[in-house]
Each structure stands twice: as structure tokens, then as C-alpha cells.
Design a protein around this motif. Structure first.
Motif, PDB file in Angstrom:
ATOM      1  N   GLY A 186      59.612  -7.939 -15.655  1.00  0.00           N
ATOM      2  CA  GLY A 186      59.357  -6.795 -16.514  1.00  0.00           C
ATOM      3  C   GLY A 186      59.215  -5.495 -15.754  1.00  0.00           C
ATOM      4  N   SER A 187      59.209  -4.393 -16.508  1.00  0.00           N
ATOM      5  CA  SER A 187      59.056  -3.055 -15.948  1.00  0.00           C
ATOM      6  C   SER A 187      57.840  -2.382 -16.562  1.00  0.00           C
ATOM      7  CB  SER A 187      60.307  -2.210 -16.234  1.00  0.00           C
ATOM      8  OG  SER A 187      61.437  -2.736 -15.581  1.00  0.00           O
ATOM      9  N   TYR A 188      57.105  -1.683 -15.720  1.00  0.00           N
ATOM     10  CA  TYR A 188      55.939  -0.938 -16.159  1.00  0.00           C
ATOM     11  C   TYR A 188      56.388   0.379 -16.785  1.00  0.00           C
ATOM     12  CZ  TYR A 188      51.227   1.109 -15.827  1.00  0.00           C
ATOM     13  OH  TYR A 188      50.010   1.668 -16.101  1.00  0.00           O
ATOM     14  N   SER A 189      55.710   0.810 -17.824  1.00  0.00           N
ATOM     15  CA  SER A 189      56.007   2.098 -18.445  1.00  0.00           C
ATOM     16  C   SER A 189      54.793   2.533 -19.255  1.00  0.00           C
ATOM     17  CB  SER A 189      57.237   2.008 -19.359  1.00  0.00           C
ATOM     18  OG  SER A 189      56.927   1.301 -20.551  1.00  0.00           O
ATOM     19  N   ILE A 190      54.867   3.688 -19.858  1.00  0.00           N
ATOM     20  CA  ILE A 190      53.759   4.151 -20.696  1.00  0.00           C
ATOM     21  C   ILE A 190      53.622   3.292 -21.951  1.00  0.00           C
ATOM     22  CG2 ILE A 190      53.864   6.521 -19.862  1.00  0.00           C
ATOM     23  CD1 ILE A 190      55.370   7.261 -22.417  1.00  0.00           C
ATOM     24  N   PHE A 191      54.640   2.493 -22.241  1.00  0.00           N
ATOM     25  CA  PHE A 191      54.590   1.626 -23.413  1.00  0.00           C
ATOM     26  C   PHE A 191      54.194   0.192 -23.053  1.00  0.00           C
ATOM     27  CE2 PHE A 191      57.845   4.904 -24.272  1.00  0.00           C
ATOM     28  CZ  PHE A 191      57.185   5.565 -25.292  1.00  0.00           C
ATOM     29  N   LYS A 192      54.330  -0.154 -21.768  1.00  0.00           N
ATOM     30  CA  LYS A 192      53.884  -1.465 -21.301  1.00  0.00           C
ATOM     31  C   LYS A 192      53.091  -1.258 -20.026  1.00  0.00           C
ATOM     32  CE  LYS A 192      55.167  -6.229 -20.325  1.00  0.00           C
ATOM     33  NZ  LYS A 192      56.249  -7.234 -20.200  1.00  0.00           N
TER      34      LYS A 192
END
Length: 224
Positions: A186-192
Motif C-alpha cells: 500500500g501507499s500512504y496518503s492523506i486518505f490512508k
């Protein structure tokens, strides 16, 4: 020059508007509670833990369902001590974990990748001998069936080699003598975020959680 200034001003106002909208939506979604499943057998004790920003899920090191030390081996920690009873796991941006021991060390490139979802991720695993309940650590008891769902959720978050083993990250950026890092999916983001991952872990095993949250306070507000 005036036209350029107006365009820049509109762009700044637009970005500020997006940030404000994100904060409002994140706050509102964190206030919506997903209640825990009814009639749960109290068979396995797990914990949620926070350092004030980042949350972990804490589980028994060994149980009849899972021996985490087989995949997250004690020898991968500096202590290499096999007497630890609990293991805490958190998912997050690899750059933050390995390159930002303090907020003052934060690089613009790391922050941009994390916000945009372009960076890779890691799982931070830490062994504990005992858990001390308090404002930063809450306990809950779940059934074996629910724990199995949690095990599945967490193991699916790890990258694995051809033999199905978790992939350790060789680094000197450890936080202490009982922790280690592993490659994650997975990728980190402001949504995850790291906290939305923990919230989803609670959701996976049928425990009280937020509809969605980006912060640790959203989760811990359900366990006052």
C-alpha cells in the motif's frame, strides 16, 4: 504582474480551502462511531497504543492461532530477547519511519511523497514485556474468530518474499532495542494514514472504531 499575483492568490486560497475541507470532513467522519459486534466472546486480549500521534495494534506474541515471532523474529531486533509477551504493529510511510526520527528532521520531499501517496510504506513492529493501561493504551477482549480476522488483515499488510516470509528492512533507524521494520503493502496518503490503518484493523475484527479517521484522537475518543 498584477495578473500573476491574482493567480497566485487564487491558487493559495484554493489550496487553503481544500485543506480546510479535508480537516472538516476528517473531523466529522471521525465522530461517526462504528459499534463493536455484539455477543463477543472475551477470548483474546488486544490493545491499542498511541505515542500521541501514531497508533499501534498490540497482540500476544504467541497464541494458539498465531506465533508472530516466527515471522517477526527476535533476532531482527537489537535486544534479540525471546521473553517478550506482546507485539505492537503500526503501518505507515517508509520515509517518515526511517528518515524522520524527530519532526525537525522532516524533509520536504518526504512530506510531499507522503501526502501525495507516491511513497512506499513499512510496518513498524515493537516487542513489549507488559502493557500498562492508561490514556495512551486501551485494552479490549475479542473472540478467536475475530482475532483470526485481525491476523488476516495484518498479515495482508506485509510484503512477502517467494517463500511467504515477511521482508525485514535492514536499517539503523530503529527507535529502540526491541523494534524492527518490515516492507509493507500500500501507499500512504492523506486518505490512508497510519491511524486509518489502525482504525481499519479494529473494524476488521469487529471492534468499536470510527467510520474513518486520520488521527489517533479519533480512535481513542471511542475508548474513554
Amino acid at each position: 504582474m498584477k495578473n500573476t499575483f491574482k493567480i497566485l492568490l487564487k491558487l493559495v486560497l484554493f489550496l487553503l480551502g481544500l485543506i480546510l475541507l479535508y480537516v472538516i470532513v476528517a473531523y466529522l467522519l471521525s465522530k461517526i462511531t462504528i459499534e463493536k459486534e455484539a455477543d463477543t466472546k472475551p477470548e483474546v486480549e488486544i490493545f491499542i497504543l498511541t505515542n500521541g500521534v501514531h497508533t499501534d495494534i498490540v497482540m500476544p506474541t504467541t497464541s494458539e492461532q498465531m506465533d508472530w515471532s516466527q515471522q517477526i523474529q527476535f533476532k531482527n531486533t537489537q535486544a534479540a530477547d525471546s521473553t517478550y509477551n506482546y507485539i505492537a504493529m503500526g503501518w505507515g510511510d517508509k520515509g517518515f519511519y526511517l528518515e524522520t526520527p524527530e519532526w525537525s528532521d522532516l524533509k520536504a520531499s518526504v512530506a510531499l511523497k507522503a501526502v501525495s501517496g507516491l511513497s512506499t510504506t513499512a510496518i513498524h513492529a515493537t516487542y513489549y514485556k507488559q502493557m500498562k493501561l492508561g490514556n495512551d493504551c486501551k485494552s479490549m477482549r475479542i473472540s478467536k474468530e475475530q482475532y483470526q480476522r485481525l491476523i488476516t488483515y495484518i498479515t495482508n499488510s506485509f510484503q512477502k518474499d517467494a517463500s511467504g516470509n515477511f521482508i525485514p528492512i535492514i536499517t539503523d533507524a530503529n527507535y529502540g532495542k526491541t523494534d524492527a521494520f518490515y516492507e509493507a503493502n500500500g501507499s500512504y496518503s492523506i486518505f490512508k494514514t497510519c491511524n486509518s490503518w489502525t482504525n481499519s484493523a479494529l473494524k476488521a475484527c469487529g471492534q468499536k472504531c470510527c467510520l474513518w479517521t486520520a488521527t489517533d484522537s479519533g480512535i481513542f475518543s471511542k475508548y474513554k
